[in-house]
Every structure is written in C-alpha cells, then in structure tokens.
Motif scaffolding. Structure first.
Motif, PDB file in Angstrom:
ATOM      1  N   UNK A 296       0.974  -1.082   0.337  1.00 10.53           N
ATOM      2  CA  UNK A 296       0.260   0.023  -0.174  1.00 10.53           C
ATOM      3  C   UNK A 296       0.692   1.738   0.003  1.00 10.53           C
ATOM      4  N   UNK A 297       0.584   2.041  -0.750  1.00 12.01           N
ATOM      5  CA  UNK A 297       1.020   3.587  -0.979  1.00 12.01           C
ATOM      6  C   UNK A 297      -0.054   4.096  -0.394  1.00 12.01           C
ATOM      7  N   UNK A 298       0.520   5.140   0.982  1.00 11.99           N
ATOM      8  CA  UNK A 298      -0.338   5.960   1.896  1.00 11.99           C
ATOM      9  C   UNK A 298       0.010   7.411   1.229  1.00 11.99           C
ATOM     10  N   UNK A 299      -0.499   8.399   0.789  1.00 10.79           N
ATOM     11  CA  UNK A 299       0.235  10.082   1.258  1.00 10.79           C
ATOM     12  C   UNK A 299      -1.049  10.850   1.711  1.00 10.79           C
ATOM     13  N   UNK A 300      -0.392  11.479   2.799  1.00  6.85           N
ATOM     14  CA  UNK A 300      -1.014  12.221   3.243  1.00  6.85           C
ATOM     15  C   UNK A 300      -1.081  13.999   2.666  1.00  6.85           C
ATOM     16  N   UNK A 301      -2.096  14.694   2.725  1.00  3.77           N
ATOM     17  CA  UNK A 301      -2.348  15.962   2.230  1.00  3.77           C
ATOM     18  C   UNK A 301      -2.374  16.397   3.323  1.00  3.77           C
ATOM     19  N   UNK A 302      -2.058  17.765   2.849  1.00  5.85           N
ATOM     20  CA  UNK A 302      -2.327  18.570   4.095  1.00  5.85           C
ATOM     21  C   UNK A 302      -3.823  20.088   3.602  1.00  5.85           C
TER      22      UNK A 302
ATOM     23  N   UNK B  38      -6.261  12.994   4.133  1.00  7.69           N
ATOM     24  CA  UNK B  38      -6.560  15.175   4.109  1.00  7.69           C
ATOM     25  C   UNK B  38      -6.185  15.264   6.037  1.00  7.69           C
ATOM     26  N   UNK B  39      -5.139  15.290   5.855  1.00  8.60           N
ATOM     27  CA  UNK B  39      -4.835  15.487   7.326  1.00  8.60           C
ATOM     28  C   UNK B  39      -5.514  17.473   7.639  1.00  8.60           C
ATOM     29  N   UNK B  40      -5.763  18.288   9.115  1.00 13.31           N
ATOM     30  CA  UNK B  40      -6.412  19.148   9.417  1.00 13.31           C
ATOM     31  C   UNK B  40      -7.324  19.206   8.945  1.00 13.31           C
ATOM     32  N   UNK B  41      -8.195  18.159   9.166  1.00 17.98           N
ATOM     33  CA  UNK B  41      -9.799  18.301   8.340  1.00 17.98           C
ATOM     34  C   UNK B  41     -10.352  19.382   8.688  1.00 17.98           C
ATOM     35  N   UNK B  42     -10.450  20.090  10.230  1.00 15.78           N
ATOM     36  CA  UNK B  42     -10.840  20.786  10.768  1.00 15.78           C
ATOM     37  C   UNK B  42     -10.694  21.500  10.549  1.00 15.78           C
TER      38      UNK B  42
END
Length: 309
Positions: free
Chosen positions: A121-127, A153-157
């Motif tokens: 698996x390749x997991x990519x975080x997106x700001x 998708x990080x920091x979604x809040x």
C-alpha cells in the motif's frame, strides 16, 4: 507467494502534511502493530524517529531521500532486515520530497528484494490547508498524489464543509482509484459528501513552471543565546520568508527541557516537550533543519548572528 513476503507500507506526502502524526496514531491504536518503521529525513539531523521510538522499532536514514541520493542506503537497510531471523513487516515514512513511484521501482528492480518485499500500500497525506494551491504549482505533490492507494486529508477541521468537499473532489479527479479519508490529529473523521462537488481546475503538468531546487540546511543553535531571542528571530524569519521555507523542525534545549520545535511555512506548531529517556539521541539537540528554496545554511547563520548581535 505474496503471503511469504515482507509487507511494506510506503507513507508519503509533502513537507508538513502530517505523515508522522498519522503514523503515531496508527501505531498507538494498534493498526500497524508489529511493524518495523524506517524513517527517512531529507535533512542530516533526524527528528521524527524521536516521536516514534516508544511505539515501534525505528531505523533512520537521514541526509537525503531514499528515492534518489539515499537509495543505496535504503536498499541495504531492506536487505539487512530481510536477513533477520524473524523480520517484521515494514512502514517506510519517506521524506516530504520523495517520489513514491521511484521507491517502488527501486524495490522491483532489485534482484533480491523483488522476491522478499511486497509493497502492499502507498499512503499519501495531504495538507487540507495548502493542497489545492500546491496542486496548481508544484509537480511533486501531484506525482505523490497520483501514486497513492490511499489519500489521507489531514487537518480537516481547519476547512469548512464546502472547501473540504472541493478538495476531496479535486483529489478524486487527480487519482480516481485512490481511497480518500479525512483525519484530525491522526484520527479518522467523516468526509463531507463530495459526489456532486466540482473539482478545482488544475493546469496541465507541462504548464507548471519549473521551480528552483528544494534544499535542506541544518544550523546549530547556541544555548547561551536564550530562548526568547531565538523565538523573536524565528518569528521575523517566517514573516519575511515563510512562503519559501516549507518546513522547520528540530529539538531545542530550553529551561523546560528538550522541546520539539516544528513550523510549516508561516505556522508555528505547538511545541512538544520530549521525555528525557536513556534512549534519547542527544547528538542533534539544538540543531534545526530548514527545508525550502532560496536559502542555505550559511545565510541562515549570518542572519541569526546579525540579529543577535
């Protein structure tokens, strides 16, 4: 057979997008239990390993990206791991400058590792705060997202529902096959419905102008300077050059102990006090890694010296 190979999860994402935060949550909650973690840092002074050491066995490759300049060191580390008596599955946390596709190809091209390692698996975080703008002007983040099996998708809040839906729809247009999830401080949260939301219009890659190279520079901080003076200098630097300095991180000794300092462009993240443990690597205390464009270690040192007089 796949079930007889060591499974490797590649965790990628641009500088400051929240890779370590997501990984810490996964390890703490047991989702990636019994995995060895390989941390790759573009800068010479590693930091992220200190945040993960109490959750997993951690190995560090610093001073360059494993997709290019540190590829040989990475492949050697994988071979050594394969030769252990009971090798665990692996999580590779790449530097923010790495291209996941190049890492996968390096493993497939190795005559030994192609039979021992399975990239599952390749997991990519997106700001969430910066992704849409970066997708319009940075080919690297586009390449990272296109390679992903899972987009986090990080920091979604930090986004309102409409903006979050537009980001998710845009990611889906760039990589239709990826699973998309939202997180806050590493924990999964529900995404808004984006099925009927229009994606942001992105320029073709060929129309994105070439940017200067992204560099990493380490500078030492004199403890005698004082925390207050250093804080003022750092604030002034980010105000003036925050658009060019993508990431700052390091461990600084203060009257309150060893403090992890992190900045993402012009945002200074809340400092985190690190525990004083016997396993702590103190060699890199009071060294900060700066990653971005248009500067080098010499100019940063001159600026700090001139400011402190």
């Amino acid at each position: 057979m796949p079930q007889n190979r060591i499974r490797l999860l590649v965790l990628s994402g641009f500088l400051g997008s929240g890779k370590t935060t997501w990984l810490r949550h996964q390890l703490h909650s047991g989702h990636l239990r019994d995995r060895t973690v390989i941390v790759n840092e573009a800068a010479a002074a590693p930091v992220d390993d200190a945040l993960l050491a109490d959750l997993a066995e951690v190995r560090t490759i610093s001073g360059g990206c494993v997709c290019c300049s540190e590829r040989s060191a990475f492949l050697r580390t994988l071979r050594e791991h394969c030769n252990e008596s009971q090798p665990q599955d692996i999580v590779l946390e790449t530097s923010g400058l790495a291209e996941p596709a190049a890492i996968v190809e390096a493993i497939r091209a190795d005559p030994l590792l192609v039979h021992r390692i399975l990239v599952d698996e390749v997991v990519v975080t997106v700001d969430a705060l910066s992704a849409l703008e970066r997708l319009k002007r940075d080919a690297l983040i586009r390449a990272q997202i296109e390679t992903a099996d899972v987009l986090v998708i990080t920091k979604l809040d930090a986004l309102e529902g409409e903006a979050a839906g537009r980001l998710a729809a845009t990611l889906k247009s760039v990589n239709p096959g990826a699973r998309i999830m939202g997180t806050v401080k590493g924990a999964e949260v529900a995404l808004p419905d984006y099925a009927n939301v229009a994606a942001e219009e992105l320029p073709p890659l060929r129309e994105i102008p070439a940017a200067g190279p992204i560099v990493a520079a380490d500078i030492e901080i004199d403890p005698a300077m004082g925390w207050e003076v250093f804080s003022v200098w750092l604030s002034a630097l980010l105000h003036a050059r925050g658009d060019e300095i993508f990431r700052i991180k390091g461990v600084v000794r203060t009257p309150n102990g060893r403090v992890l300092l992190q900045c993402v462009q012009k945002s200074v993240l809340p400092p985190e006090i690190l525990p004083e443990t016997a396993a702590a690597d103190l060699r890199f205390d009071n060294r900060l890694a700066f990653i971005g464009r248009g500067f080098d270690a010499k100019r940063l040192k001159q600026s700090l010296k001139a400011f402190c007089g």
